[in-house]
Motif scaffolding. Structure first.
Motif, PDB file in Angstrom:
ATOM      1  N   UNK A   1      17.414  10.523   0.206  1.00 53.38           N
ATOM      2  CA  UNK A   1      16.212  10.512  -0.635  1.00 53.38           C
ATOM      3  C   UNK A   1      16.466   9.858  -1.996  1.00 53.38           C
ATOM      4  N   UNK A   2      17.485  10.340  -2.719  1.00 58.52           N
ATOM      5  CA  UNK A   2      17.712   9.833  -4.084  1.00 58.52           C
ATOM      6  C   UNK A   2      18.033   8.343  -4.076  1.00 58.52           C
ATOM      7  N   UNK A   3      18.798   7.893  -3.082  1.00 63.46           N
ATOM      8  CA  UNK A   3      19.164   6.472  -3.023  1.00 63.46           C
ATOM      9  C   UNK A   3      17.941   5.605  -2.661  1.00 63.46           C
ATOM     10  N   UNK A   4      17.134   6.091  -1.723  1.00 67.87           N
ATOM     11  CA  UNK A   4      15.934   5.340  -1.332  1.00 67.87           C
ATOM     12  C   UNK A   4      15.005   5.204  -2.543  1.00 67.87           C
ATOM     13  N   UNK A   5      14.825   6.322  -3.250  1.00 69.27           N
ATOM     14  CA  UNK A   5      13.968   6.302  -4.431  1.00 69.27           C
ATOM     15  C   UNK A   5      14.534   5.340  -5.489  1.00 69.27           C
ATOM     16  N   UNK A   6      15.834   5.343  -5.639  1.00 66.22           N
ATOM     17  CA  UNK A   6      16.484   4.461  -6.615  1.00 66.22           C
ATOM     18  C   UNK A   6      16.204   2.986  -6.262  1.00 66.22           C
ATOM     19  N   UNK A   7      16.328   2.668  -4.994  1.00 66.66           N
ATOM     20  CA  UNK A   7      16.067   1.285  -4.554  1.00 66.66           C
ATOM     21  C   UNK A   7      14.631   0.887  -4.920  1.00 66.66           C
ATOM     22  N   UNK A   8      13.679   1.779  -4.608  1.00 67.70           N
ATOM     23  CA  UNK A   8      12.267   1.434  -4.820  1.00 67.70           C
ATOM     24  C   UNK A   8      11.898   1.436  -6.303  1.00 67.70           C
ATOM     25  N   UNK A   9      12.630   2.211  -7.085  1.00 68.17           N
ATOM     26  CA  UNK A   9      12.281   2.363  -8.499  1.00 68.17           C
ATOM     27  C   UNK A   9      12.929   1.288  -9.376  1.00 68.17           C
ATOM     28  N   UNK A  10      13.790   0.478  -8.810  1.00 70.24           N
ATOM     29  CA  UNK A  10      14.508  -0.517  -9.618  1.00 70.24           C
ATOM     30  C   UNK A  10      14.245  -1.919  -9.103  1.00 70.24           C
TER      31      UNK A  10
ATOM     32  N   UNK B   1       5.922  -9.681  -4.218  1.00 70.58           N
ATOM     33  CA  UNK B   1       6.127 -10.270  -5.553  1.00 70.58           C
ATOM     34  C   UNK B   1       6.788  -9.244  -6.464  1.00 70.58           C
ATOM     35  N   UNK B   2       7.591  -9.720  -7.382  1.00 72.90           N
ATOM     36  CA  UNK B   2       8.196  -8.839  -8.389  1.00 72.90           C
ATOM     37  C   UNK B   2       7.392  -8.951  -9.678  1.00 72.90           C
ATOM     38  N   UNK B   3       7.497  -7.930 -10.547  1.00 70.34           N
ATOM     39  CA  UNK B   3       6.833  -8.042 -11.850  1.00 70.34           C
ATOM     40  C   UNK B   3       7.411  -9.238 -12.623  1.00 70.34           C
TER      41      UNK B   3
ATOM     42  N   UNK C   1       4.650 -11.067 -12.042  1.00 65.99           N
ATOM     43  CA  UNK C   1       3.635 -11.678 -11.170  1.00 65.99           C
ATOM     44  C   UNK C   1       2.942 -10.604 -10.320  1.00 65.99           C
ATOM     45  N   UNK C   2       3.744  -9.651  -9.844  1.00 66.36           N
ATOM     46  CA  UNK C   2       3.193  -8.576  -9.023  1.00 66.36           C
ATOM     47  C   UNK C   2       1.996  -7.908  -9.702  1.00 66.36           C
ATOM     48  N   UNK C   3       2.191  -7.585 -10.996  1.00 65.58           N
ATOM     49  CA  UNK C   3       1.180  -6.796 -11.701  1.00 65.58           C
ATOM     50  C   UNK C   3      -0.113  -7.603 -11.863  1.00 65.58           C
ATOM     51  N   UNK C   4       0.051  -8.909 -12.058  1.00 59.47           N
ATOM     52  CA  UNK C   4      -1.148  -9.749 -12.201  1.00 59.47           C
ATOM     53  C   UNK C   4      -1.933  -9.779 -10.890  1.00 59.47           C
ATOM     54  N   UNK C   5      -1.203  -9.916  -9.777  1.00 61.51           N
ATOM     55  CA  UNK C   5      -1.885  -9.992  -8.473  1.00 61.51           C
ATOM     56  C   UNK C   5      -2.536  -8.652  -8.124  1.00 61.51           C
ATOM     57  N   UNK C   6      -1.823  -7.571  -8.380  1.00 58.76           N
ATOM     58  CA  UNK C   6      -2.368  -6.249  -8.043  1.00 58.76           C
ATOM     59  C   UNK C   6      -3.646  -5.984  -8.843  1.00 58.76           C
TER      60      UNK C   6
ATOM     61  N   UNK D   1       8.035  10.168   0.383  1.00 60.65           N
ATOM     62  CA  UNK D   1       8.004   8.772  -0.086  1.00 60.65           C
ATOM     63  C   UNK D   1       7.193   7.881   0.865  1.00 60.65           C
ATOM     64  N   UNK D   2       6.304   8.501   1.628  1.00 65.34           N
ATOM     65  CA  UNK D   2       5.623   7.742   2.691  1.00 65.34           C
ATOM     66  C   UNK D   2       4.726   6.620   2.191  1.00 65.34           C
ATOM     67  N   UNK D   3       4.248   6.722   0.946  1.00 66.01           N
ATOM     68  CA  UNK D   3       3.473   5.613   0.382  1.00 66.01           C
ATOM     69  C   UNK D   3       4.349   4.756  -0.539  1.00 66.01           C
ATOM     70  N   UNK D   4       5.655   4.887  -0.418  1.00 65.39           N
ATOM     71  CA  UNK D   4       6.562   4.134  -1.274  1.00 65.39           C
ATOM     72  C   UNK D   4       6.703   4.815  -2.623  1.00 65.39           C
ATOM     73  N   UNK D   5       7.228   4.078  -3.584  1.00 63.77           N
ATOM     74  CA  UNK D   5       7.477   4.649  -4.906  1.00 63.77           C
ATOM     75  C   UNK D   5       7.568   3.515  -5.909  1.00 63.77           C
ATOM     76  N   UNK D   6       7.077   3.767  -7.138  1.00 58.99           N
ATOM     77  CA  UNK D   6       7.268   2.770  -8.208  1.00 58.99           C
ATOM     78  C   UNK D   6       6.240   1.649  -8.146  1.00 58.99           C
ATOM     79  N   UNK D   7       6.689   0.460  -8.501  1.00 56.71           N
ATOM     80  CA  UNK D   7       5.815  -0.703  -8.647  1.00 56.71           C
ATOM     81  C   UNK D   7       4.898  -0.954  -7.453  1.00 56.71           C
ATOM     82  N   UNK D   8       5.450  -0.825  -6.245  1.00 60.37           N
ATOM     83  CA  UNK D   8       4.669  -1.190  -5.053  1.00 60.37           C
ATOM     84  C   UNK D   8       4.009   0.021  -4.395  1.00 60.37           C
ATOM     85  N   UNK D   9       3.965   1.143  -5.131  1.00 56.98           N
ATOM     86  CA  UNK D   9       3.345   2.349  -4.550  1.00 56.98           C
ATOM     87  C   UNK D   9       1.999   1.956  -3.917  1.00 56.98           C
ATOM     88  N   UNK D  10       1.794   2.436  -2.711  1.00 55.85           N
ATOM     89  CA  UNK D  10       0.651   1.979  -1.906  1.00 55.85           C
ATOM     90  C   UNK D  10      -0.680   1.958  -2.672  1.00 55.85           C
TER      91      UNK D  10
END
Ligand code: HEM
Length: 409
Positions: free
Chosen positions: A53-62, A96-98, A100-105, A350-359
């Motif tokens: 869990x902690x590692x998956x969250x770390x990947x998605x949060x960074x 997309x990464x921020x 650009x990601x944030x503009x598209x979203x 974490x089924x909807x993801x986490x962080x920037x790309x949260x569903x």
């Protein structure tokens, strides 16, 4: 490692999950991996797997360290079109990464806010009731409700004809398909199918965009056409990508939430009465179904620099698979992780993801699942599964069953 490299392996899925039975219940394998190899390199696939869990969250949060853009390491080139362009969906926020990601979203975010979504409740209920009216005493939950209802909802939001839903299903099934190729010829045929589907989708949406330009409507396609990002309109490719993403993301995942939740519910006798009496909250049980049988089991990222994770050093430019389905069963995070506990709270799955790309579609998915399941419970006294051999969907990240026959009274 690059997808353009002919030596790149054709295997996309861990050997341990390659059979039907294993992919239907991958949770025992996840448990072993969390204990013995929480971060591991799989030489067959040339990919890294992350299970805790902690590692998956770390990947998605960074996202600075783990890019969501597969093209940063050449992934996806194998399904490029004749001009060498990867599919338009690669040009969307999902990949997309921020910044650009944030503009598209931002282009579509307001359409998916909880407030905007709640305004659709009556329409979703109406559509659901129409599908329930047509049910026989025995029916397949997937094809009679869990697939068509969410597709109709997103198709109407986008402004595409709902009558084309069979075609959307064919497209979605191809896009999420797992390559099971063992030979180069089989892999080529798989990639050919992917390219062909991408081409069909591009043509379909391009023509729709053309029509909408001439005759704007109050729908998402018109909003996408009119959107300005940094003073520029989106390119045609970006518009097509948007439509593809919303149409695919908005159906296959929600279909599987509804079906997986029903699988969980029918496994607990008396639960339907608990819902009806209010003893157990349906929304809480839906969250637990999301945790217990997550419709998205895995997400893909690419390292941007060498990273220490779980005692391993992952070099830069490597593909990383973050196993949401395993994180959601992590005994370090959840009590009785392998038990379906309908009133589990808190439940930080974490089924909807986490962080920037949260569903983006989480409020919509939750509302659709609640209405579908509530309507079934209200209308039918008894709902039971028909004994059958369940087949998992052939995908490397989407989790669910192809059919789920039910008997109702
Ligand atoms: C992103 C799951 C329904 C649209 C995501 C992500 C997950 C996810 C795990 C993160 C992807 C990543 O980090 O790489 C689900 C599940 C659903 C569901 C389990 C149903 C139960 C929907 C619906 C829509 C939608 C109904 C819209 C119609 C999106 C979009 C993104 C996304 C646009 C990309 C967000 C971004 O990159 O900022 N979803 N989804 N999803 N989802 Fe969903």
């Amino acid at each position: 490692m690059s997808a353009a490299d002919p030596s790149r392996p054709a295997v996309s899925f861990p050997e341990a999950l390659s059979s039907r039975e294993q992919w239907l219940e991958p949770f025992g394998w996840y448990r072993e991996m969390r204990a013995d190899s929480p971060v591991r390199y799989d030489a067959d696939r040339e990919l890294w797997d992350v299970f805790r869990y902690d590692d998956v969250k770390y990947v998605l949060d960074n996202d600075g360290l783990f890019s969501a853009d597969p093209a940063t390491a050449g992934f996806g080139e194998e399904i490029a079109d004749s001009e060498g362009e990867p599919p338009p969906v690669f040009d969307t926020m999902l990949f997309a990464d921020p910044p650009e990601h944030d503009r598209l979203r931002g282009v579509v975010a307001e359409f998916f806010s909880p407030r905007a979504i709640n305004e659709q409740a009556d329409r979703i209920r109406g559509l659901t009731e129409r599908y329930l009216d047509d049910l026989n005493d025995e029916f397949d939950l997937v094809s009679e409700l869990a697939y068509p209802m969410p597709v109709d909802v997103i198709a109407e939001m986008l402004g595409v004809p709902t009558d084309d839903r069979a075609m959307f299903k064919r497209w979605s099934d191809t896009l999420i398909e797992r390559p099971e190729a063992t030979t180069e010829a089989e892999m080529e045929s798989f990639q050919q199918r992917q390219r062909e589907t991408q081409r069909e989708m591009s043509e379909y949406f391009s023509s729709l965009i053309e029509t909408r330009r001439a005759d704007p409507q109050d729908d998402l396609i018109t909003a996408i056409i009119d959107a300005e990002v940094d003073g520029h309109r989106l390119s045609e490719r970006e518009m097509v990508g948007f439509c593809t993403l919303l149409l695919v993301a908005g159906n296959i995942t929600t279909t599987n939430l509804i079906t997986n939740a029903m699988r969980c519910f029918t496994s607990r006798s008396g639960l339907f009465d608990e819902f009806r009496s209010g003893e157990t909250e349906l929304s809480t049980a839906i969250e637990e179904a999301l945790r217990y049988r997550s419709p998205v089991q895995a997400l893909f990222r690419v390292t941007t620099e060498p990273i220490d994770l779980g005692g391993r050093e992952i070099p830069a430019g490597e593909g990383v698979v973050a196993w949401l389905g395993s994180a959601n069963r992590d005994e370090r995070m959840f009590d009785r992780p392998d038990e379906f506990v309908p009133d589990r709270q808190p439940n930080q799955h974490l089924s909807f993801g986490y962080g920037t790309h949260y569903c983006l579609g989480a409020p919509l998915a939750r509302l659709e699942a609640k209405i579908a399941l509530e309507s079934l419970l209200e209308r039918f006294e008894t709902i039971e599964p028909v004994e059958t051999d369940l087949r998992p969907i052939r995908s490397s990240f989407i989790y669910g069953v192809e059919k789920y026959p039910l008997r109702i009274r």
